[in-house]
Design an enzyme around this catalytic site. Structure first.
Site, mmCIF file in Angstrom:
data_model
loop_
_atom_site.group_PDB
_atom_site.id
_atom_site.type_symbol
_atom_site.label_atom_id
_atom_site.label_comp_id
_atom_site.label_asym_id
_atom_site.label_seq_id
_atom_site.Cartn_x
_atom_site.Cartn_y
_atom_site.Cartn_z
ATOM 1 N N HIS A 161 0.393 -1.103 0.408
ATOM 2 C CA HIS A 161 -0.063 -0.441 0.272
ATOM 3 C C HIS A 161 1.055 1.461 -0.176
ATOM 4 O O HIS A 161 2.144 1.755 0.147
ATOM 5 C CB HIS A 161 -1.060 -0.098 1.119
ATOM 6 C CG HIS A 161 -0.177 -0.378 1.856
ATOM 7 N ND1 HIS A 161 -0.300 -1.287 3.076
ATOM 8 C CD2 HIS A 161 0.703 -0.078 3.569
ATOM 9 C CE1 HIS A 161 0.482 -2.152 4.205
ATOM 10 N NE2 HIS A 161 1.355 -1.066 4.434
ATOM 11 N N ASP A 261 7.309 -5.423 3.091
ATOM 12 C CA ASP A 261 6.604 -5.227 4.206
ATOM 13 C C ASP A 261 5.199 -5.567 3.437
ATOM 14 O O ASP A 261 4.596 -5.077 2.789
ATOM 15 C CB ASP A 261 6.106 -3.758 4.514
ATOM 16 C CG ASP A 261 5.813 -4.330 5.171
ATOM 17 O OD1 ASP A 261 5.691 -3.951 6.723
ATOM 18 O OD2 ASP A 261 4.404 -3.334 4.996
ATOM 19 N N GLU A 303 8.562 -9.989 4.822
ATOM 20 C CA GLU A 303 8.451 -9.659 6.386
ATOM 21 C C GLU A 303 7.215 -10.805 5.917
ATOM 22 O O GLU A 303 5.683 -10.033 5.552
ATOM 23 C CB GLU A 303 8.187 -7.788 6.131
ATOM 24 C CG GLU A 303 7.380 -7.937 7.758
ATOM 25 C CD GLU A 303 6.332 -7.583 7.945
ATOM 26 O OE1 GLU A 303 5.330 -7.749 9.062
ATOM 27 O OE2 GLU A 303 5.330 -7.292 7.491
ATOM 28 N N HIS A 372 9.089 -4.353 16.571
ATOM 29 C CA HIS A 372 8.184 -2.896 16.298
ATOM 30 C C HIS A 372 6.496 -3.470 16.523
ATOM 31 O O HIS A 372 5.871 -2.688 16.979
ATOM 32 C CB HIS A 372 8.564 -1.832 16.212
ATOM 33 C CG HIS A 372 7.833 -2.347 13.901
ATOM 34 N ND1 HIS A 372 8.789 -3.697 13.600
ATOM 35 C CD2 HIS A 372 7.545 -1.882 12.975
ATOM 36 C CE1 HIS A 372 8.300 -3.407 12.105
ATOM 37 N NE2 HIS A 372 6.782 -2.668 12.143
ATOM 38 N N ASP A 373 6.590 -4.314 16.164
ATOM 39 C CA ASP A 373 4.739 -5.551 15.694
ATOM 40 C C ASP A 373 4.689 -6.371 17.115
ATOM 41 O O ASP A 373 5.267 -6.489 17.514
ATOM 42 C CB ASP A 373 4.896 -5.829 14.965
ATOM 43 C CG ASP A 373 4.860 -4.702 13.122
ATOM 44 O OD1 ASP A 373 4.299 -4.078 13.475
ATOM 45 O OD2 ASP A 373 4.574 -5.143 12.165
#
Ligand code: GLC
Ligand code: GLC
Length: 637
Positions: A161, A261, A303, A372-373
């Protein structure tokens, strides 16, 4: 032809079939045109490559396993939270050098949406740093400094996106048909509803549903993640062309690892969950071939935070091996690490990890404890069944345990994306909070603190010794705690992932030498792992890892055998009590009739016996002389 042109031509020769076949699979009859356009771009961008990057290309052609070396150690950090800005990150290079890190993943690096931007994952400009971080010249300077310090840069390539203020989105709103077709837009909700019937929700609370009505367009827009993150239409060859161009641009900046990503989400198919579609792999393969032709110093990192059955495909393990991503996050190992820590048992982990196919030998993992997730509890139902537990039950146990709602749980995680409908819940929190450091400090309980630090050390020792590039999440080297102020910040509170995205604790940097405090203890723990790892050739990424039943359920045992660099056997006591393994049984259990007599524990070289494991102790057993160039003399007599 000059040398650079010759090199380009020979790489084109080698990789054109990969590119063509991936594009054919994606675009059928329309593929020849996009292939030509991409190769034009590749040629142009290769011609613009700097002298230094051309040297990097050549060096890596000679050392294609550069990212598999045991020396590689990663670190991930937000630009602003780690250094303030790009110059500040540059000034932190000595910290990375002291830790022994040589791969740096910088988060929130590029220009992101103004306002909320999902922590930098709503991209406004793929190639320019965010204004708050500095200028393009600052970025060039940083990359040069990193490369000068032998640190490789990993950067995000947000494939699925763009933000709704990216130029493509702006032009789409202005009415450009070309730009509207780069996204997935619908005049009414007929198609969106049909897709919704089988689509899960990534952020059920923050961003329910997968589509957003835009009055300025008079259309529905596909928005898997947040409403301002517009999914790209990868079924349109123009998207492949435009994004291919961005990949080449990132490579020419000097990015060594391009993190794809949310790659799993790129291809949509009615009647499915629109994840892990076969075409998502073709997208990765096309990008791989493009970079291999134009910028071979850059490799791809997948990822794909997906279930164990879907994961290894991103490394190119299919019916026939394909050249896809060089590296992928091992989220299954991460999840199983936390699961073992919560239960003190290893059967489920062994079952799940053993069932995964081996990655191709020229690939490797990113192994990590935190990032970070959130942690999604990716326990597969079939694995759970095989290990005699209920999948749903175990997932909800893990969520409860790590939010601290279970007897004797020392954890202080924060729930995320609780889904009333499905019963799913994910977990946030820094390592220190999840293992119990924070609770022990608050209680002033020195014994509990020792245990908590041992628990953190256990998880990091598995990540560092498993095989793959271990990643340190910024702050973990100091034992940093959750930043609970995020929960009171109206702009951040809805996304509790912010609790584990603190600013670097600069005061703690002054305590690294103090073995009586948490920062010094965590620092020493990680330093020991980095140093030990460097000296173990068997940790080369090119060997598969096997998971061994040593007859003691509390011990997680893994074995790596590299055909040139020898064996490593890892033993991790995931429980709170002392255990002993049977040395005579271990060699045969490992399965290669391995003679372990010369093995020593490289994490505790002075240990007299390695069969005994204290609570949460990890041992890396190897023959210190395994890297032999002279054969042992024949045994006589
Ligand atoms: C990735 C990022 C995550 C982000 C999502 C959407 O998974 O790691 O932080 O929310 O993609 O871009
Ligand atoms: C989902 C996605 C992953 C992303 C995460 C963000 O788990 O699979 O890519 O990082 O959501 O929370």
């Amino acid at each position: 032809m000059g040398r650079a042109d010759q090199e380009f031509a020979s790489r084109l020769d080698d990789w054109r079939p990969d590119l063509d076949s991936a594009l054919r699979g994606l675009y059928g009859a329309r593929s020849a045109d996009v292939a030509d356009r991409l190769i034009d771009s590749a040629r142009r961008s290769n011609a613009k490559r700097s002298k230094a990057l051309r040297e990097r290309d050549r060096h890596r052609a000679l050392h294609p396993d550069w990212f598999q070396k045991p020396q590689r150690v990663g670190y991930m950090a937000y630009v602003d939270k780690f250094g303030g800005d790009l110059d500040g990150v540059r000034r932190r290079i000595p910290h990375l050098n002291e830790l022994g890190v040589d791969v740096l993943h910088l988060l929130s690096l590029f220009a992101a949406r103004v306002g909320d931007n999902d922590g930098g994952y709503a991209i406004r400009d793929y190639l320019r740093p965010d204004e708050r971080n500095g200028t393009s010249a600052d970025l060039d300077e940083l990359i040069e400094a990193l490369h000068g310090a032998d640190i490789n840069l990993c950067a995000d390539f947000v494939l699925n996106h763009t933000s709704d203020d990216h130029d493509w989105a702006v032009q789409a709103v202005a009415g450009s048909a070309y730009h509207q077709d780069l996204f997935l837009m619908f005049d009414d909700d007929t198609e969106p509803s049909a897709y919704e019937a089988t689509l899960p929700e990534v952020f059920p609370q923050m961003a329910p549903g997968n589509f957003t009505w835009r009055a300025d367009l008079d259309k529905w827009v596909w928005t898997t993640f947040r409403e301002f993150q517009w999914d790209l239409n990868w079924a349109n060859p123009d998207v492949m062309f435009e994004m291919g161009d961005m990949a080449l641009g990132l490579a020419n900046l000097g990015v060594d690892m391009l993190r794809l990503d949310a790659i799993a989400f790129t291809w949509k198919r009615l009647g499915t969950n629109c994840q892990n579609q076969p075409e998502a792999h073709l997208v990765a393969q096309a990008l791989r071939a493009l970079l291999a032709i134009a910028a071979p110093a850059t490799v791809l990192l997948a990822e794909a935070i997906v279930g164990p059955d879907d994961l290894v495909g991103y490394l190119g393990r299919h019916e026939l091996e394909r050249r896809e991503c060089a590296i992928a996050y091992h989220n299954q190992l991460m999840v199983q690490g936390w699961s073992m820590l919560a239960t003190g048992e290893t059967r489920l982990a062994r079952t799940a990890l053993s069932r995964m196919p081996d990655p191709p030998p020229n690939t490797t993992w990113f192994t990590y404890v935190r990032c970070h997730d959130d942690i999604g509890w990716a326990i597969d139902d079939a694995d759970a069944d095989a290990a005699g537990v209920s999948g749903a039950g175990h997932r909800s146990f893990l969520a409860a345990y790590y939010r601290g709602d279970f007897p004797n749980s020392p954890s202080r995680g924060v729930p995320f994306a609780t889904n009333e409908g499905t019963g799913d819940e994910r977990t946030n929190g820094m390592t220190a909070d999840l293992v119990g450091v924070t609770a022990a400090l608050d209680a002033g309980d020195a014994a509990a603190l020792d245990v908590a630090i041992d628990r953190a050390a256990l998880l990091y020792a598995i990540a560092f010794g498993h095989g793959g590039i271990p990643i340190v999440y910024m702050g973990d080297e100091l034992g940093q705690a959750n930043d609970l102020s995020a929960l009171d910040d109206p702009e951040l509170a809805a996304d509790t992932r912010w609790v584990h995205r603190p600013e670097l604790d600069v005061a703690a940097l002054g305590q690294l030498g103090d073995p009586s405090r948490v920062p010094g203890r965590m620092w020493q723990t990680l330093r020991t792992l980095v140093e030990a790892r460097r000296a173990i050739p068997a940790l080369h990424g090119g060997a598969p890892t096997r998971y061994v039943d040593v007859g003691v359920d509390q011990v997680f045992c893994w074995h790596r055998r590299h055909s040139r660099f020898g064996d490593l056997v890892g033993l991790a006591n995931v429980g709170a009590t002392r255990v002993t393994v049977d040395q005579a049984a271990l060699g045969p259990a490992v399965g290669t009739a391995l003679d372990m007599t010369p093995f020593t524990d490289l994490l505790e070289p002075r240990a007299s016996a390695w069969t005994d494991l204290a609570p949460y102790q990890v041992r890396w057993l190897a023959d210190p002389l395994a890297y032999r160039t002279v054969p042992a003399p024949p045994q006589t007599g």
